[in-house]
Every structure is written in structure tokens, then in C-alpha cells.
Design a protein around this motif. Sequence first.
Motif, PDB file in Angstrom:
ATOM      1  N   ALA A   4       0.848  -1.191   0.000  1.00 12.67           N
ATOM      2  CA  ALA A   4       0.000   0.000   0.000  1.00 12.67           C
ATOM      3  C   ALA A   4       0.881   1.237   0.000  1.00 12.67           C
ATOM      4  N   LEU A   5       0.476   2.225  -0.790  1.00 14.16           N
ATOM      5  CA  LEU A   5       1.248   3.465  -0.773  1.00 14.16           C
ATOM      6  C   LEU A   5       0.936   4.226   0.499  1.00 14.16           C
ATOM      7  N   PRO A   6       1.917   4.983   1.036  1.00 20.10           N
ATOM      8  CA  PRO A   6       1.627   5.787   2.220  1.00 20.10           C
ATOM      9  C   PRO A   6       0.522   6.805   1.910  1.00 20.10           C
ATOM     10  N   LEU A   7      -0.177   7.228   2.955  1.00 23.84           N
ATOM     11  CA  LEU A   7      -1.206   8.247   2.749  1.00 23.84           C
ATOM     12  C   LEU A   7      -0.528   9.566   2.418  1.00 23.84           C
ATOM     13  N   ALA A   8      -0.991  10.230   1.357  1.00 22.18           N
ATOM     14  CA  ALA A   8      -0.364  11.497   0.963  1.00 22.18           C
ATOM     15  C   ALA A   8      -1.075  12.651   1.653  1.00 22.18           C
ATOM     16  N   ASP A   9      -0.315  13.559   2.233  1.00 25.79           N
ATOM     17  CA  ASP A   9      -0.874  14.777   2.847  1.00 25.79           C
ATOM     18  C   ASP A   9      -0.340  15.958   2.043  1.00 25.79           C
ATOM     19  N   GLY A 315       9.305  10.548  13.187  1.00 24.91           N
ATOM     20  CA  GLY A 315       8.221   9.754  13.792  1.00 24.91           C
ATOM     21  C   GLY A 315       7.151   9.293  12.811  1.00 24.91           C
ATOM     22  N   GLY A 316       7.560   8.748  11.671  1.00 21.40           N
ATOM     23  CA  GLY A 316       6.577   8.201  10.724  1.00 21.40           C
ATOM     24  C   GLY A 316       5.994   9.245   9.781  1.00 21.40           C
ATOM     25  N   VAL A 317       6.416  10.509   9.905  1.00 25.98           N
ATOM     26  CA  VAL A 317       6.012  11.536   8.929  1.00 25.98           C
ATOM     27  C   VAL A 317       7.235  11.826   8.065  1.00 25.98           C
ATOM     28  N   ARG A 318       7.022  11.804   6.755  1.00 22.04           N
ATOM     29  CA  ARG A 318       8.133  11.956   5.842  1.00 22.04           C
ATOM     30  C   ARG A 318       7.793  13.068   4.879  1.00 22.04           C
ATOM     31  N   TRP A 319       8.731  13.935   4.591  1.00 21.44           N
ATOM     32  CA  TRP A 319       8.459  14.982   3.600  1.00 21.44           C
ATOM     33  C   TRP A 319       9.703  15.230   2.762  1.00 21.44           C
ATOM     34  N   TRP A 320       9.488  15.906   1.631  1.00 25.57           N
ATOM     35  CA  TRP A 320      10.597  16.134   0.709  1.00 25.57           C
ATOM     36  C   TRP A 320      10.468  17.528   0.132  1.00 25.57           C
ATOM     37  N   ASN A 321      11.601  18.131  -0.148  1.00 23.84           N
ATOM     38  CA  ASN A 321      11.654  19.544  -0.534  1.00 23.84           C
ATOM     39  C   ASN A 321      11.582  19.732  -2.045  1.00 23.84           C
ATOM     40  N   VAL A 322      11.214  20.947  -2.442  1.00 22.35           N
ATOM     41  CA  VAL A 322      11.256  21.312  -3.876  1.00 22.35           C
ATOM     42  C   VAL A 322      12.661  21.012  -4.396  1.00 22.35           C
ATOM     43  N   LYS A 323      12.738  20.609  -5.665  1.00 20.04           N
ATOM     44  CA  LYS A 323      14.022  20.080  -6.150  1.00 20.04           C
ATOM     45  C   LYS A 323      15.002  21.150  -6.632  1.00 20.04           C
ATOM     46  N   HIS A 324      14.494  22.176  -7.306  1.00 21.31           N
ATOM     47  CA  HIS A 324      15.450  23.081  -7.943  1.00 21.31           C
ATOM     48  C   HIS A 324      15.955  24.145  -6.944  1.00 21.31           C
ATOM     49  N   THR A 340       7.535  20.088  -0.517  1.00 21.89           N
ATOM     50  CA  THR A 340       6.546  20.076  -1.594  1.00 21.89           C
ATOM     51  C   THR A 340       5.605  18.886  -1.476  1.00 21.89           C
ATOM     52  N   GLY A 341       5.932  17.912  -0.652  1.00 19.76           N
ATOM     53  CA  GLY A 341       5.053  16.769  -0.459  1.00 19.76           C
ATOM     54  C   GLY A 341       5.339  16.141   0.887  1.00 19.76           C
ATOM     55  N   ARG A 342       4.304  15.466   1.425  1.00 18.53           N
ATOM     56  CA  ARG A 342       4.480  14.870   2.748  1.00 18.53           C
ATOM     57  C   ARG A 342       3.593  13.645   2.860  1.00 18.53           C
ATOM     58  N   GLU A 343       4.016  12.660   3.600  1.00 21.88           N
ATOM     59  CA  GLU A 343       3.160  11.489   3.808  1.00 21.88           C
ATOM     60  C   GLU A 343       3.301  11.011   5.249  1.00 21.88           C
ATOM     61  N   THR A 344       2.184  10.516   5.770  1.00 17.17           N
ATOM     62  CA  THR A 344       2.196   9.938   7.116  1.00 17.17           C
ATOM     63  C   THR A 344       2.057   8.437   6.943  1.00 17.17           C
ATOM     64  N   LEU A 345       3.047   7.715   7.426  1.00 19.61           N
ATOM     65  CA  LEU A 345       3.056   6.274   7.201  1.00 19.61           C
ATOM     66  C   LEU A 345       2.149   5.593   8.219  1.00 19.61           C
TER      67      LEU A 345
END
Length: 417
Positions: A4-9, A315-324, A340-345
Motif C-alpha cells: 500500500a502506498l503511504p497516505l499522501a498529505d 516519527g513516521g512523517v516523511r516529507w521532501w523539498n522542492v528540487k530546484h 513540496t510533499g508529505r506522507e504519514t506512514l
Amino acid sequence: MPSALPLADPAPLDGVLPASVLEGADERNFGVYLHVPFCRVRCGYCDFNTYTADELRGAKRADYAGQAIAEVEFGGRVLASAGLPERQASTVFFGGGTPTMLPAVDLISMLGAVRATWGIAEGAEVTTEANPDSVDAAYLRSLADAGFTRVSFGMQSAVPRVLATLERTHDPERIPLVVGWARDVGLQVSLDLIYGTPGETIADWRASLDMAIAQAPDHVSAYALIVEDGTKLARQIRRGEIATPDDDVQADMYELADARLVEAGFGWYEVSNWARGAEGSPALEWDRFASRHNLAYWQGHDWWGIGPGAHSHVGGVRWWNVKHPAAYAERMLAGQSPATGRETLDPETRRIEGVLLRSRIREGLPVSTLTAAGRTAVAALIAEELVDARAAFGGSIQLTLKGRLLADLVVRRLLDE
Ligand SMILES: C[S@@+](CC[C@H](N)C(=O)[O-])C[C@H]1O[C@@H](n2cnc3c(N)ncnc32)[C@H](O)[C@@H]1O
Ligand code: SF4
């Protein structure tokens, strides 16, 4: 693989974290990764988030340290307002790109911001990656004086023909020089190698291993060359100008690497990583020379990733930054989160990720994290000599040498896919 993909927030512009991150926070270490997204030229095989001077679209290298420091300060506020316990950074890692393209003072001021914001724990590991042609003795001395403890050089190969296929710009004769300078100022040394480059023979690979071992490093990473989509190497292979790396040759090269490194007094602690400390030596040795920063990723600890394209996990929350870097600069200037995106596992996804990551490390995966079906698979994996029997009876799934060569297959079977 995760079913299952993580839930996207959405990633909130103020970076605020949910209360769920507090659970178990006392038992997790905290590390900081600082990405430096610049390279002089792009190597043909590399798809890391990095930019040469003419790809910067107005972003300026000279402004970068200030922006990264702004994100460190932002991160300090976000973690404090989430109510997390105060945790000093137990590891700090400057990666890239080529961190050492920035002047030493920039790296030092970024490290200073981490110290001022979170503190740096006693005995912390502070690493920078470096290209062998981007540092000199004075540069390394400045880093060591400022609290860096470790440098990881991108050696890749000792053979000029192989380096040319990889489009590496450094001369292999520079390796002993840079390692000597790092040692003189007391830095631990790690060397990165790549194997399985088209045209590389077993004799070439042996020469690279011998040269790496002759430097008496504390740590060696050896990566099978991966042909990443969209790279120049992938295009060259598609056009038939370069052969595809051969899986069987890469497997032979892995076995040779393990044999030579073990003989020279190193032991594996992750599928692609070996640290000084002979087989069976006290755990303390492993702790001293393994990359504690990378181990923290595999063990599911918390880290804040600073910079364009950097990923974070708390703590199970993962996020990633804008790339450029230009988009990143804009966010930092506006005082906003660069995420730019975040997911709670959810708990099941966290368990699956734990299996994926922890099965790759020597300390192994607790059998208790497997489902009943996963546990049933273990007996066959032992019979096929992919998993160590003694460790499994002691409650931990640890890969054998054959298992390390087939790590993805082992994981699929442990996840009952
Ligand atoms: C960010 S780079 C290291 C720092 C520095 N820019 C350098 O290249 O020397 C991290 C390491 O990833 C490895 N790497 C990058 N792309 C790879 C690929 N396509 N296949 C295998 N290893 C790769 C290389 O060994 C490289 O040293
Ligand atoms: S120098 Fe390192 S980060 Fe830069 S392009 Fe080459 S491998 Fe990638």
C-alpha cells in the motif's frame, strides 16, 4: 515491496507536524542531512539532485549557505513547537552534489547553525562527502578544526579507463594525497567505489580494491553501477555506444570485494558498506567506523534533511523539498517551508519499510517484525543459505553472503509477495 502506498498529505507551508510524531521520540536519535546541490560537471551515470553552473536558473551558489541556515532555523522552530524532546544532533552529514564545491567557511557556518539550533551531541559523527579534486590540505584542516570528524571521498575506481567511462574528472593519483591530508588533520576516511562499469574487468576491479585498501581507510562503500533513466549513460547504452552492465559480472565483483575487504580487516555492516574492524571483533569497533548517519536511516531514526530535494523523517512523517535550487531559494526568502510533499506512514507501511531497510544491515531484522507468513518463509531461506541459521534461531534475520547478493529477493519472500 510495500503493498500500500503511504497516505499522501499536503505539505503545510508552516511545516507544522502532527502530534503522532511524539510517540516513541525519546527512543529515536536525531540526525541532520545537509544537501549541497552543486557539481562542476555532471558524471554520465549520476541522477542525484545536483546542478552545474549553467543549470542554476539564476540561483547563486554564494547565497546557498544562508538559505540552508534559514531552513535549519525553521526546522528548529517546527520541532520545538511540535513538543518534541530536545535532542542534539548525533550525526550530521553534508552530501550532494559536491559539498566541497562551496568554500569551507560556508560548510562551517551551516554546521554552526546546526550547533546553535539543536546542539551537536558529544562524540557526534560529522561527515562531508568530497570529490578528490575539490579539496586541498588547508580546506580539510578548516573542516576538522570546525568539528567535522569524517570525510567520504568519491574515489570510484583506480583505473583511468574506467573513470573515463564514468566521466569522472579526477586523476586516481590524487587519492593517496587527499587521504593523507585528511588523516593528517585527524579525519576518519571513507572511500566510495563503483563496480560493474561497462568495460571494467575483474582485474581492473581488483586494482581498485587494492588501491582503496592500501590507503587504510576506516570505511569503504562499494556500489554496483546502476543505469538510471534519463542519464547520459542510459542514452549511450540505448544507442549501443556502451554495453549494459552485466549482472553476473557484478555479482562476481561483489564477492571479490567482500573477500578482499574481509581479508584486509573490514567487515560488512550493510549490503554495500564495510567498516574497519575484523569479523568477530568487539561491537565497539563497528560502532566507531560504521557510518552512524546511514545506519540511522536504515534503523528508522529521525532526521531533518536540509536543502533542495532533501527528504526528512520524523516519527513516521516523511516529507521532501522542492528540487530546484531556484525554487528552494524562493521558499526560503518567503519564510515558508521548502517541502513540496508529505506522507504519514500507517503502522503497516512502517512495518514493511522496516523489513526493507533492516534486512539489509548486519545487525539484522527482528523476526518479531514479520507476519506469520513471513516467518514461515524463513525456514526455506535458511535451507537455501540466503539467511544465517544461527542468527535466525537467535531471533534476527541476517543475510548470508549469498543472501546479500539476492537481497531484493529475500525481502520479497519475507514480505510474502
Ligand atoms: C553524491 S555522490 C558522492 C559525492 C561526490 N559528488 C562524488 O561523486 O565524489 C555519492 C556516491 O553515490 C555513488 N553513485 C552515484 N550514482 C551512482 C550510480 N548510478 N550507480 C552506482 N553508484 C552511484 C557514487 O559512488 C558516489 O560517490
Ligand atoms: S560529482 Fe558526484 S554528485 Fe556530482 S555528478 Fe558526479 S557522482 Fe553525481
